[in-house]
Write a protein that holds these residues in place. Structure first.
Motif, short mmCIF file in Angstrom:
data_model
loop_
_atom_site.label_atom_id
_atom_site.label_comp_id
_atom_site.label_asym_id
_atom_site.label_seq_id
_atom_site.Cartn_x
_atom_site.Cartn_y
_atom_site.Cartn_z
N ALA A 148 51.73 52.10 -24.37
CA ALA A 148 51.53 53.53 -24.23
C ALA A 148 50.10 54.55 -23.66
O ALA A 148 50.65 55.49 -23.14
N PHE A 149 49.39 53.27 -23.08
CA PHE A 149 48.40 53.16 -22.17
C PHE A 149 49.03 53.96 -20.80
O PHE A 149 48.99 55.01 -20.22
N ALA A 150 50.13 53.22 -20.50
CA ALA A 150 51.15 53.34 -19.33
C ALA A 150 51.79 54.46 -19.12
O ALA A 150 52.33 55.08 -17.91
N ALA A 151 52.37 55.51 -20.57
CA ALA A 151 53.08 56.08 -20.30
C ALA A 151 51.65 57.99 -20.61
O ALA A 151 52.83 58.50 -20.31
N ASP A 157 51.83 65.18 -18.85
CA ASP A 157 53.19 66.28 -18.47
C ASP A 157 53.77 67.05 -19.85
O ASP A 157 54.31 68.12 -19.47
N LYS A 158 54.13 66.30 -20.41
CA LYS A 158 54.67 66.79 -21.75
C LYS A 158 53.88 67.58 -23.25
O LYS A 158 54.19 67.85 -23.70
N GLY A 159 52.03 67.71 -22.90
CA GLY A 159 51.25 68.45 -23.29
C GLY A 159 50.60 67.60 -24.18
O GLY A 159 50.80 68.18 -25.50
N TYR A 160 51.56 66.43 -24.74
CA TYR A 160 50.96 66.22 -25.94
C TYR A 160 49.34 66.19 -26.08
O TYR A 160 49.26 66.02 -27.38
N PHE A 161 48.29 65.55 -25.29
CA PHE A 161 47.27 65.63 -25.39
C PHE A 161 45.95 66.81 -25.60
O PHE A 161 45.21 67.09 -25.81
N SER A 162 47.39 67.85 -25.39
CA SER A 162 46.41 69.19 -25.75
C SER A 162 47.42 69.70 -27.45
O SER A 162 47.19 70.52 -27.56
N GLU A 174 58.80 59.95 -27.22
CA GLU A 174 59.07 59.26 -26.13
C GLU A 174 58.85 57.70 -26.78
O GLU A 174 58.61 55.97 -25.69
N LEU A 175 57.72 57.24 -27.55
CA LEU A 175 57.34 56.18 -27.66
C LEU A 175 56.93 55.69 -29.30
O LEU A 175 55.92 55.76 -30.35
N PRO A 176 58.37 55.86 -29.95
CA PRO A 176 58.71 55.46 -31.53
C PRO A 176 57.06 53.63 -31.76
O PRO A 176 57.85 52.89 -30.41
N PRO A 177 56.63 53.98 -32.35
CA PRO A 177 57.19 55.03 -33.92
C PRO A 177 55.60 55.30 -34.01
O PRO A 177 55.19 55.77 -34.75
#
Ligand code: UDX
Length: 458
Positions: A148-151, A157-162, A174-177
């Motif tokens: 997950a850190f590497a991603a 870019d995909k806006g997951y942090f916001s 992109e990172l199941p589960p």
């Protein structure tokens, strides 16, 4: 024990227990395989060398004339932003580390390689290169969280942090589960700095000569395989470190008789062991909910309340008068426990943990199922894997940590036979033991690691 001559390794741990402990265990493993080990350690949190008589310690001081004090210790500054703290550590110690390493390498005996904590990032790679040393990284966390850190760049870019709070239960496709709420972040005033620390760690791993993991293949095979195709450096999953036979005499380990005597008086598998590691802290309100939840569950409990755990208090100041008298012999609160001894004790039934990686591995290796209340970073990923992939624990989210919910989860976790949690955990314990046996995966990787380290010499 193998011949030690001409085999010397220099190590550079990050000065927090969750990072120092696995590094010192790794030092024991190398020592057992015939290496001598020198540990370069920040003057901050400098350990007591007499507890580790087999290794040479050298303090790295960042202080030059006219410069300020060491960064204050985390326990003195409960609530200090951990991200800023790590930034200060990295900045202050980069140059002194470089100088100390150069002096050590120039000191005579051939050095095989540097083993540095991944958190130190690329500056340790540069320092090693300058003196002609190869650097192998120790990643103290698990492979799943590192994936997950590497991603991080992709996730940003995909806006997951916001993503808004209302979508925290959305899957991270992109990172199941993982769900959005499991992403390994931490509350900070400086999210850009967190991003820099993480990407520096990942880049530092990519430029290294190998990565040592405190994990074992049967636990994280898929995650290791998935990552090794993107990281063109050899991986050495040789864990669990603390279960290796390192032949170090027991006098180096502190015995905690009071806690063990108390556990001896409890029924088998009757005790909830609660501890949130060495860095996490809680609000006073949360602390009281934990206290009442444990008490109302009517289960026996051993609870580690570190000085500094409760923001703004010394230790147990906010516990209501008479609380412990009311609990009586059913509960015990300590400032620190020898966790390895506690988890190995037959009286411990369940571990209520923040899911730091060491705690996770230590619990799995004793077959103790977990209640997971992750606080930040890798703990959030670890908790998801514990609950949904390895299925050896239940999640009790921090936002749900009220006394009613705690009572309910603790009671149900103590009846684990029904849902197979303990059996699955015991199966992992067996796999961990097997991995360290003859021809086990961790033993084989350790052989490879030793050959790898010695090959740098030629
Ligand atoms: C930190 C991060 O928080 C964690 O997420 C990361 O994986 C490693 O660095 P920490 O929070 O301290 O670590 O948790 P953890 O990884 O569980 O390490 C704590 C260590 O301290 C364990 O080895 C545990 O055995 C030891 N410990 C903890 C004790 O010996 N006694 C205690 O009372 C509490």
């Amino acid at each position: 024990m193998e011949e030690r001559k001409g085999r010397r390794i220099i190590m550079f741990p990050v000065p927090f227990p969750g990072h120092f402990n696995p590094m010192i265990q790794l030092a024991g493993i190398f020592h057992h395989r015939g290496f001598s080990v020198s540990i370069l350690h920040t003057s901050h949190n400098f350990p007591d060398p007499s507890r580790h008589p087999h290794f040479t310690f050298r303090a790295i001081s960042h202080k030059k004339e006219g410069e300020g004090e060491d960064p204050p210790s985390r326990s003195e500054t409960s609530g200090l932003d951990l991200v800023s703290f790590i930034r200060v550590l990295k900045q202050k110690y980069a140059e002194p580390f470089r100088e100390t390493l150069a002096a050590e390498v120039g000191g005579g005996e051939t050095v095989c390689c540097l083993v540095s904590d991944a958190i130190w990032g690329r500056s340790t790679e540069d320092a090693a290169k300058e003196v002609g040393l190869r650097r192998v990284v120790l990643r103290t966390g698990g492979a799943a969280s590192f994936r997950a850190f590497a991603a991080f760049p992709l996730l940003r870019d995909k806006g997951y942090f916001s993503i808004l709070d209302s979508r925290l239960d959305d899957p991270v496709i992109e990172l199941p589960p993982l769900k959005v709420k499991d992403l390994p972040v931490i509350e900070t005033n400086d999210p850009d700095e967190l991003y820099r620390i993480i990407t520096d760690m990942v880049e530092g791993v990519k430029s290294s000569s190998g990565v040592i993991w405190n994990t074992f293949e049967d636990l994280e095979r898929d995650q290791l395989i998935d990552m090794s195709s993107n990281f063109h450096v050899p991986f050495f999953p040789i864990g669990p470190f603390h279960k290796h036979n390192n032949d170090l005499p027991p006098k180096t380990k502190k015995k905690d008789n009071e806690t063990i005597n108390w556990l001896d008086k409890q029924e088998p598998k009757s005790v909830v062991y609660a501890s949130f590691g060495s860095l996490a802290d809680v609000e006073e309100k949360e602390f009281l909910e934990i206290a009442w939840g444990l008490r109302n569950s009517k289960q026996s409990f051993l609870w580690v309340v570190r000085p500094g755990l409760v923001r703004g208090t010394e230790w147990l100041d906010s516990l209501p008068c008479g609380f412990m008298e009311n609990v009586g012999d059913k509960g015990k609160i300590v400032k620190w426990a020898n966790q390895l001894d506690v988890l190995a004790h037959p009286a411990v039934g369940v571990f209520w943990t923040h899911c730091g990686w060491n705690s996770t591995v230590e619990s799995i290796c004793e077959g103790v199922p977990m209640i997971c209340t992750p606080c930040f970073t890798d703990q959030l990923v670890n908790a998801r894997y514990i609950a949904d992939v390895w299925r050896v624990g239940k999640v009790l989210e921090r936002s749900m940590m009220n006394k009613g919910e705690i009572e309910k989860v603790v009671k149900s976790a103590m009846i684990v036979e029904g849902d197979g949690m303990r059996d699955r955990c015991l199966a992992f314990k067996e796999m961990a033991d097997k991995s360290l046996g003859k021809n086990g995966s961790s033993s084989n990787y350790l052989d490879k690691l030793v050959r790898h380290a010695l090959s740098f010499d030629s």
